[in-house]
Design a protein around this motif. Structure first.
Motif, PDB file in Angstrom:
ATOM      1  N   THR A  81       0.934  -1.247  -0.054  1.00 32.67           N
ATOM      2  CA  THR A  81      -0.039   0.035   0.131  1.00 32.67           C
ATOM      3  C   THR A  81       0.893   1.329  -0.062  1.00 32.67           C
ATOM      4  O   THR A  81       0.814   2.184  -0.776  1.00 32.67           O
ATOM      5  CB  THR A  81      -0.901   0.066   1.179  1.00 32.67           C
ATOM      6  OG1 THR A  81      -1.456  -1.310   1.358  1.00 32.67           O
ATOM      7  CG2 THR A  81      -1.935   0.967   1.096  1.00 32.67           C
ATOM      8  N   HIS A  82       1.948   1.039   0.781  1.00 33.92           N
ATOM      9  CA  HIS A  82       2.710   2.274   1.057  1.00 33.92           C
ATOM     10  C   HIS A  82       3.361   2.836  -0.502  1.00 33.92           C
ATOM     11  O   HIS A  82       3.390   3.854  -0.745  1.00 33.92           O
ATOM     12  CB  HIS A  82       3.904   2.131   2.242  1.00 33.92           C
ATOM     13  CG  HIS A  82       4.619   3.444   2.368  1.00 33.92           C
ATOM     14  ND1 HIS A  82       4.468   4.183   3.306  1.00 33.92           N
ATOM     15  CD2 HIS A  82       5.801   3.487   1.853  1.00 33.92           C
ATOM     16  CE1 HIS A  82       5.256   5.364   3.196  1.00 33.92           C
ATOM     17  NE2 HIS A  82       6.237   4.631   2.249  1.00 33.92           N
ATOM     18  N   TYR A  83       3.724   1.685  -1.242  1.00 30.04           N
ATOM     19  CA  TYR A  83       4.381   2.141  -2.359  1.00 30.04           C
ATOM     20  C   TYR A  83       3.531   1.979  -3.546  1.00 30.04           C
ATOM     21  O   TYR A  83       3.993   2.012  -4.672  1.00 30.04           O
ATOM     22  CB  TYR A  83       5.554   1.182  -2.511  1.00 30.04           C
ATOM     23  CG  TYR A  83       6.812   1.568  -1.748  1.00 30.04           C
ATOM     24  CD1 TYR A  83       7.718   2.419  -1.916  1.00 30.04           C
ATOM     25  CD2 TYR A  83       6.993   0.744  -0.496  1.00 30.04           C
ATOM     26  CE1 TYR A  83       8.957   2.763  -0.977  1.00 30.04           C
ATOM     27  CE2 TYR A  83       7.980   0.906   0.351  1.00 30.04           C
ATOM     28  CZ  TYR A  83       8.868   1.951   0.053  1.00 30.04           C
ATOM     29  OH  TYR A  83       9.812   2.301   1.053  1.00 30.04           O
ATOM     30  N   ASN A  84       2.290   1.814  -3.164  1.00 29.27           N
ATOM     31  CA  ASN A  84       1.425   1.724  -4.343  1.00 29.27           C
ATOM     32  C   ASN A  84       1.596   0.631  -5.200  1.00 29.27           C
ATOM     33  O   ASN A  84       1.599   0.896  -6.641  1.00 29.27           O
ATOM     34  CB  ASN A  84       1.179   3.055  -4.970  1.00 29.27           C
ATOM     35  CG  ASN A  84      -0.160   3.447  -5.290  1.00 29.27           C
ATOM     36  OD1 ASN A  84      -1.081   2.513  -5.443  1.00 29.27           O
ATOM     37  ND2 ASN A  84      -0.252   4.627  -6.234  1.00 29.27           N
ATOM     38  N   ILE A  85       1.856  -0.586  -4.965  1.00 26.72           N
ATOM     39  CA  ILE A  85       2.078  -1.575  -6.096  1.00 26.72           C
ATOM     40  C   ILE A  85       1.092  -2.857  -5.576  1.00 26.72           C
ATOM     41  O   ILE A  85       0.467  -2.772  -4.355  1.00 26.72           O
ATOM     42  CB  ILE A  85       3.358  -2.275  -6.014  1.00 26.72           C
ATOM     43  CG1 ILE A  85       3.837  -2.687  -4.517  1.00 26.72           C
ATOM     44  CG2 ILE A  85       4.526  -1.133  -6.432  1.00 26.72           C
ATOM     45  CD1 ILE A  85       4.947  -3.506  -4.512  1.00 26.72           C
ATOM     46  N   ARG A  86       0.738  -3.738  -6.242  1.00 29.84           N
ATOM     47  CA  ARG A  86      -0.304  -4.712  -5.876  1.00 29.84           C
ATOM     48  C   ARG A  86       0.504  -5.774  -5.127  1.00 29.84           C
ATOM     49  O   ARG A  86       1.631  -6.063  -4.986  1.00 29.84           O
ATOM     50  CB  ARG A  86      -0.799  -5.327  -7.230  1.00 29.84           C
ATOM     51  CG  ARG A  86      -1.615  -4.549  -7.969  1.00 29.84           C
ATOM     52  CD  ARG A  86      -2.794  -5.346  -8.812  1.00 29.84           C
ATOM     53  NE  ARG A  86      -1.830  -6.267  -9.705  1.00 29.84           N
ATOM     54  CZ  ARG A  86      -1.104  -6.157 -10.961  1.00 29.84           C
ATOM     55  NH1 ARG A  86      -1.228  -5.169 -11.222  1.00 29.84           N
ATOM     56  NH2 ARG A  86      -0.693  -7.180 -11.512  1.00 29.84           N
ATOM     57  N   SER A 133      10.805  -0.514  -9.348  1.00 34.43           N
ATOM     58  CA  SER A 133       9.839  -0.084  -8.852  1.00 34.43           C
ATOM     59  C   SER A 133       9.021  -1.095  -7.925  1.00 34.43           C
ATOM     60  O   SER A 133       8.277  -0.771  -7.110  1.00 34.43           O
ATOM     61  CB  SER A 133       8.695   0.539  -9.863  1.00 34.43           C
ATOM     62  OG  SER A 133       8.361  -0.278 -10.633  1.00 34.43           O
TER      63      SER A 133
END
Ligand code: ADP
Ligand code: MG
Length: 448
Positions: free
Chosen positions: A367-372, A384
């Motif tokens: 969530t913090h790095y906005n990945i699945r 990334s």
């Protein structure tokens, strides 16, 4: 000749000192003792296992090369753990001029320095190495290299210890410099006392006669307007005279709410250094050092490891736990074992028992790095994705009792990948401020 002579060993040390600088040299290399040479292999002794491992991981190649430059027959350097029984002690307080902890015409404007809090007794690791290096630098400089030095961090992480260590070091090297160490409550009460007796002039004069002013826990001055003013004035007067000032607090000046803006900017002028919560290796290193210093009773390594795993809040609590085990042992003669520790420390351990699991870490980091979330165990290697994955692995290593292979499985990888990730993040967080802050934030969210 195919062994290193004492004179050659001295030259090796000088080379390393020149190459790595005073701070690193003093922390890691100075304490290495030359043990012997056999068949081209040089054996050195380190004071603790932690020091041995750190040197092996970071400096052994340079050590070998430097030895080789002195003696080409050398092809290997090994380091053994060789506890020093007695840590070098600073001058004892209250003995002669050197021990006098206070100054001023009318005696005491400061508090005495604690003889246990020296650089020799301070264990360095990634969480505190920046603050430690800054403290060393200030202690070794003749003129103030950073003014002020501002050290901040949570409770019980060694801020006061470093401050006292600077004091002891300067007192030993330059006994004529006037050092004043005081808690900010002490500063405050002195000041209120002076106001009451209408003697603020003398109060100011006293402080201005100081060469090195150390005020511990300055957060207590905040919100007290009269002392903020006085503090600011004293600060300016001392700064103009280029006198070294050192402060500690629980937050950085930027994060202190009630701080007067002028004072905030002034406090941030020099160097602001933070101490992070300890990691497992540092905790173990500290316990080993303390256990050695206590002498007499030996505490089994696995008990130290147990404590380092389970008591993660702060160093003061860690020390308290060790002392409690020893007291039990001495009073009722029970052997010190992990089981005994579990029982004797039940209350402390329960508080530390907030469990964090791998899944929570993966979710939060994604969530913090906005990945699945499923990218955590996908095979994609794009930066990334790979970096957050490494961050998650690092957090698992720090915050859960899982082994490297266990962590690996949760990420569909083997333990060497996890080990690599942990090293990588450890390396990056020393230089990458933003990453270090991310880690801290994530850790707090997970533990809080
Ligand atoms: P703070 O001022 O940050 O609240 P202290 O300096 O009082 O913390 O440290 C708490 C206790 O932990 C002290 O006894 C100190 O000696 C010990 N301590 C903290 N960090 C270290 C360290 N890196 N090495 C050895 N002892 C430490
Ligand atoms: Mg303190």
């Amino acid at each position: 000749m195919n062994e290193i002579t004492p004179a050659q060993w001295e030259r090796v040390r000088e080379r390393l000192r020149a190459e790595f600088g005073e701070a690193t040299f003093n922390t890691w290399l100075k304490g290495l003792a030359y043990v012997g040479t056999q068949g081209g292999r040089v054996t050195l002794g380190a004071g603790t296992r932690y020091a041995r491992e750190y040197v092996m991981a970071n400096y052994v190649d340079r050590l070998r090369a430097a030895c080789r430059e002195e003696c080409p027959a050398i092809h290997q350097v090994e380091i053994v753990v060789q506890p020093r029984n007695a840590a070098p002690q600073p001058a004892a307080p209250g003995r002669g001029r050197d021990g006098a902890a206070t100054i001023g015409n009318d005696g005491d404007i400061g508090s005495p320095l604690d003889p246990r809090y020296t650089f020799e007794n301070f264990v360095v690791g990634p969480p505190n190495e920046f603050a430690h290096a800054a403290a060393r630098r200030v202690a070794e400089a003749d003129a103030a290299p950073y003014n002020p030095l501002f050290i901040y961090g949570g409770v019980g992480l060694g801020k006061s210890h470093l401050m006292h260590a600077i004091g002891w070091h300067i007192r030993r090297r330059q006994p004529d410099r006037k050092i004043v160490y005081l808690s900010s409550e002490h500063f405050f009460y002195r000041f209120v006392g002076a106001l009451r007796s209408k003697d603020t002039m003398a109060f100011k004069q006293q402080f201005r006669a100081v060469d090195i002013l150390m005020v511990d826990d300055v957060q207590f001055l905040i919100g007290k307007e009269s002392t903020q003013d006085e503090f600011y004035n004293t600060f300016n007067a001392l700064a103009d005279l280029n006198k070294q000032m050192i402060f500690t607090a629980d937050k950085s000046p930027a994060d202190m709410d009630k701080l007067d803006d002028r004072l905030r900017s002034r406090l941030g002028w020099g160097l602001v250094a933070d101490i992070h919560p300890s990691d497992y290796e540092l905790r173990l290193g500290i316990l080993q050092t303390k256990a050695q210093q206590l002498g007499g009773t030996t505490v089994p390594e696995r008990v130290l490891e147990f404590l380092a795993h389970r008591i993660t809040t702060n160093v003061r609590e860690l020390e308290g736990a060790l002392n409690r085990l020893l007291a039990h042992h001495n009073l009722v003669g029970r052997p010190i074992t992990p089981e005994m520790a579990q029982e004797v420390l039940r209350d402390l351990l329960r508080a530390a028992d907030r469990k964090v699991n791998v899944e929570d870490i993966q979710k939060l980091v994604a969530t913090h790095y906005n990945i699945r979330l499923n990218e955590m165990n996908s095979s994609r290697r794009a930066r990334s994705i790979a970096r957050p994955r490494q961050v998650a692995m690092w957090l698992c290593k720090q915050l859960t009792p899982r082994s490297l292979p266990e962590i690996g499985r949760k990420f569909s990888r083997d333990h060497t990948t996890v080990m690599h990730a942990v090293r990588k993040i450890d390396e990056l967080r020393m230089t990458d401020r933003a990453l270090a802050e991310d880690l801290e934030l994530l850790r707090r969210q997970l533990e809080g």
